[in-house]
Design a protein around this motif. Structure first.
Motif, PDB file in Angstrom:
ATOM      1  N   SER A   4     -21.942  23.097  -2.165  1.00 37.67           N
ATOM      2  CA  SER A   4     -21.525  22.234  -3.267  1.00 37.67           C
ATOM      3  C   SER A   4     -22.706  21.553  -3.950  1.00 37.67           C
ATOM      4  O   SER A   4     -22.507  20.680  -4.803  1.00 37.67           O
ATOM      5  CB  SER A   4     -20.533  21.176  -2.767  1.00 37.67           C
ATOM      6  N   THR A  97     -27.145  25.871 -15.622  1.00 35.43           N
ATOM      7  CA  THR A  97     -25.908  25.978 -16.401  1.00 35.43           C
ATOM      8  C   THR A  97     -24.759  26.477 -15.535  1.00 35.43           C
ATOM      9  O   THR A  97     -23.641  25.934 -15.566  1.00 35.43           O
ATOM     10  CB  THR A  97     -26.111  26.916 -17.595  1.00 35.43           C
ATOM     11  N   ARG A 100     -23.618  23.770 -12.952  1.00 32.13           N
ATOM     12  CA  ARG A 100     -22.821  22.703 -13.557  1.00 32.13           C
ATOM     13  C   ARG A 100     -21.421  23.213 -13.908  1.00 32.13           C
ATOM     14  O   ARG A 100     -20.429  22.501 -13.727  1.00 32.13           O
ATOM     15  CB  ARG A 100     -23.530  22.153 -14.787  1.00 32.13           C
ATOM     16  N   ALA A 101     -21.343  24.442 -14.392  1.00 33.63           N
ATOM     17  CA  ALA A 101     -20.036  25.012 -14.726  1.00 33.63           C
ATOM     18  C   ALA A 101     -19.170  25.178 -13.482  1.00 33.63           C
ATOM     19  O   ALA A 101     -17.940  25.072 -13.553  1.00 33.63           O
ATOM     20  CB  ALA A 101     -20.222  26.353 -15.426  1.00 33.63           C
ATOM     21  N   ALA A 102     -19.820  25.430 -12.337  1.00 31.05           N
ATOM     22  CA  ALA A 102     -19.086  25.622 -11.082  1.00 31.05           C
ATOM     23  C   ALA A 102     -18.805  24.301 -10.366  1.00 31.05           C
ATOM     24  O   ALA A 102     -18.202  24.302  -9.288  1.00 31.05           O
ATOM     25  CB  ALA A 102     -19.878  26.547 -10.166  1.00 31.05           C
ATOM     26  N   GLY A 103     -19.255  23.189 -10.938  1.00 29.39           N
ATOM     27  CA  GLY A 103     -19.009  21.891 -10.334  1.00 29.39           C
ATOM     28  C   GLY A 103     -19.943  21.527  -9.199  1.00 29.39           C
ATOM     29  O   GLY A 103     -19.652  20.614  -8.421  1.00 29.39           O
ATOM     30  N   LEU A 104     -21.076  22.220  -9.103  1.00 28.34           N
ATOM     31  CA  LEU A 104     -22.049  21.910  -8.057  1.00 28.34           C
ATOM     32  C   LEU A 104     -22.894  20.707  -8.468  1.00 28.34           C
ATOM     33  O   LEU A 104     -23.219  20.532  -9.641  1.00 28.34           O
ATOM     34  CB  LEU A 104     -22.975  23.103  -7.797  1.00 28.34           C
ATOM     35  N   SER A 105     -23.257  19.888  -7.497  1.00 30.05           N
ATOM     36  CA  SER A 105     -24.195  18.791  -7.729  1.00 30.05           C
ATOM     37  C   SER A 105     -25.611  19.353  -7.767  1.00 30.05           C
ATOM     38  O   SER A 105     -25.922  20.326  -7.073  1.00 30.05           O
ATOM     39  CB  SER A 105     -24.091  17.744  -6.620  1.00 30.05           C
ATOM     40  N   SER A 129     -29.501  16.870 -16.342  1.00 31.66           N
ATOM     41  CA  SER A 129     -28.859  17.944 -15.579  1.00 31.66           C
ATOM     42  C   SER A 129     -28.807  17.619 -14.090  1.00 31.66           C
ATOM     43  O   SER A 129     -27.988  18.181 -13.359  1.00 31.66           O
ATOM     44  CB  SER A 129     -29.616  19.263 -15.777  1.00 31.66           C
ATOM     45  N   SER A 131     -28.287  14.919 -11.049  1.00 32.75           N
ATOM     46  CA  SER A 131     -27.686  13.623 -10.770  1.00 32.75           C
ATOM     47  C   SER A 131     -28.607  12.733  -9.956  1.00 32.75           C
ATOM     48  O   SER A 131     -28.535  11.500 -10.060  1.00 32.75           O
ATOM     49  CB  SER A 131     -26.352  13.799 -10.047  1.00 32.75           C
ATOM     50  N   LYS A 158     -24.259  14.654   0.505  1.00 36.12           N
ATOM     51  CA  LYS A 158     -23.982  15.987   1.026  1.00 36.12           C
ATOM     52  C   LYS A 158     -24.583  16.140   2.415  1.00 36.12           C
ATOM     53  O   LYS A 158     -25.583  15.507   2.756  1.00 36.12           O
ATOM     54  CB  LYS A 158     -24.573  17.070   0.107  1.00 36.12           C
TER      55      LYS A 158
END
Length: 219
Positions: A4, A97, A100-105, A129, A131, A158
């Motif tokens: 993740s 890109t 971020r589209a897959a919801g990964l931090s 981009s 966090s 995480k």
């Protein structure tokens, strides 16, 4: 393994600042009538501190002291000018890109200072981009110690089994593995000849495979 988060090294991985630094120091050594050995330099990549003292190495090479302030004043602008010519390394923007589209931090774990990392990320329009970042002036020990990755994981909230580290050097790989992360080695031209076998996966660049394919293979 459910991934993740991605944690990128910065120098040499997101942006190749390492080749310009070696080139700028090589020019200094040449100007003083000697040669900077890549074999010596390679041990310094990805870490900092006592192992990284090109001034002392230059003085040993030529057998006399040098004007360190004069060298610093001339070399640093040259180093920065060479970096200005660099773009993010191949595949980096595509992986960011896709992540971020897959919801990964997304995080950064870098031996360099916070100002150095953030200034370059701002220049590349990439800072938003990520966090969180973990930088060398925020920990007691830099790579190859695991502290930077441990701090990055803490800030991302995480566990080590939830993140992938992306590194370019043996010192960086050692840090990621010591922190318990799956590590992908993506060498730059300077680190390509080095032993990166401790990584779990080696790619010629992030453009070699899409992030989704790598995640599927790990899963």
């Amino acid at each position: 393994m459910t991934i993740s988060a991605l944690i990128f090294d910065f120098d040499g991985t997101i942006l190749d600042t390492e080749t310009p630094e070696f080139e700028s120091w090589s020019e200094v050594f040449t100007a003083h009538g000697t040669t900077l050995s890549l074999d010596w330099w390679s041990g310094c990549i990805g870490t900092a501190g006592l192992a990284f003292d090109p001034y002392a190495h230059l003085e040993r090479s030529i057998g006399r002291t040098v004007d360190r302030e004069a060298i610093r004043a001339g070399r640093r602008p040259r180093h920065l000018a060479l970096i200005e010519c660099q773009q993010p390394r191949p595949g980096v923007l595509q992986w960011i890109t896709a992540a971020r589209a897959a919801g990964l931090s997304l995080g950064v774990a870098s031996t360099s200072s916070r100002d150095w990392v953030h200034d370059h990320l701002d220049r590349l329009a990439l800072r938003t981009s990520f966090s969180h970042t973990a930088c060398g002036d925020e920990v007691d020990r830099v790579k190859p110690a695991p502290d930077l990755y441990q701090l990055a994981l803490q800030r991302l909230q995480k566990g080590p089994d939830q993140a992938i580290a992306i590194e370019d050097s043996p010192n960086g790989i050692a840090a990621a593995k010591a922190a318990g992360l799956f590590c992908i080695a993506v060498p730059n031209p300077l680190t390509e000849p080095l032993d990166l076998s401790a990584a779990d996966l080696r790619l010629t660049s992030l453009a070699e495979l899409p992030l989704a394919e790598v995640l599927r293979s790990i899963g």
